[in-house]
Design a protein around this motif. Sequence first.
Motif: not given
Length: 533
Positions: A150-155, A172-176, A228-231
Amino acid sequence: MVRREQDTVRSGEASLKLERLELITGNNFGVVQTVPVRGGAEYHYRVWAREAEPEMRLGVGVSWRRADSSYINASRVRYSEDSPDWQAVADTLVAPAEAGLAEFRIRCYAVGGMTAPRSALVDDAWFAEPTTPAETTQVWFAEDSLGLRLIDFFSKARYSIDYCSYNSNRMDVTQALLDARARGVRVRVITDDARLSNEWVLTLREAGVPVWTDSVGPGASFYMHNKFAVRDFGNADSADDRVWCATYNANEGDLRADCALELPHTGIARAFRAEFEQMWGDTGMVPDPARAKFHRGKSDVIETHLFELDGWPVELYFAPQDRPVDTVAVRVAAAEQQVLFAIFSYTHQGVGDAMIDRWDEGVWVGGVIDRSGLRQQGAQYPRLVDAGIPVYEDSVPFGEKILHTKLMVIDSLVTVVGSANWSGNGNEHNDEYLFVLHHPGLARRFLEELHQRFWEATNPAVAEPGPGARRTLPAATVVRAAALKPGLLGPELVAPGVRVFDAAGREVRRIAGPGVYHFVAEGRTRHRLVVLR
């Protein structure tokens, strides 16, 4: 009669219209194409069908022949449903070892006796060796470190992130998310109202990231249970549209049996964005309490529930407006060979009824339920066990030892997965999503996970630590059928020398090598021998 139809098509310029003129019993009317095949290879077909008129169905099947055209056997026929809408008729088959040709047939079937000439439409039909998910379509499980995924997805976000999660207290997800905002990415977050005082929510808000909850309007006592997340949807480049959807909550220290998908799909991204903004109440950065809708205040806002991924149909539903758990029951009721599942909480009687009905009709049904959900009010576990269905308490050997996934594979072809547990709240009150993936390549990935969870549950004494670990039984093992739990074969099977005996000591099966071995013990109980290397 067969002719081109240009007025009603699913895609392209024309469909194929099959019109049955004779009012007689029989089904050998339709079209056939002969194609070369490789013996022992796996093949898939898919036909989009639409019944233009009542009293007509389409049946699709394959006849296998040797290279000299001599007949071997035929596959089961799959039929279109009683619906005026376009629908996919699909199956996965293995060619007999001696096969050199396949006759791919689409036939017209009369229903209840035809009273007049009838027709049906066919579009986008194909028969081919299997496709695998595109490299950009990802499926992950606990051993893949879902939080890091998930962090990689946000990055990789460059334009926007819309993140909707029941809970997400991994810092760490919050930080991403904060890092994405620092890059100029537009970040919006929705969570359950029980998280308002959590550190991760306060941290995001203090940094200027808007976080919204279901505390507005009626139904706040129910869960905003999405994950879920939409990017990057909505910018000029649709090629980078991505959706993350999971059974996983990104919580500190959580290591549970879960799964996640990353899908590169503009249409699916658009649907999830529409659902997000219905709960947000606006298209901008500031949520609108007057327009925001959660729970039973929501309506169906997406343009379509049917998409394509790698050429295969994908259905998407949201709760409570689409009552997605009812869809789970409908899919189970259509199973023809096998239903295998793993679920955290299972109280929906309609799904239970469908499983018991299919089991009674000879379809193999089996699954695993988290121990916390076995005897909760309304639990379907006792009913399934009483019906003779092999359903077990989970024995997840890693992390918190919790089976948190919500997963089912039907007939090795259709995957049902989402945030919703199979419950009344998951169907009628919570904010949830559900996929029905008619994609055999993805089904194979999910089956590997289900095999693992089922094996752990049926063999807890030999469960080894670490997600994804495979179990070992020695060669030349003697197994008594009467003592075997019903089980499911794993993906890697080899057991030369294994001998199976019945309760009276008579040898009923000798395993000579790799393969799928079935037997039936005394009574109605169906068994499958589980042997993994």
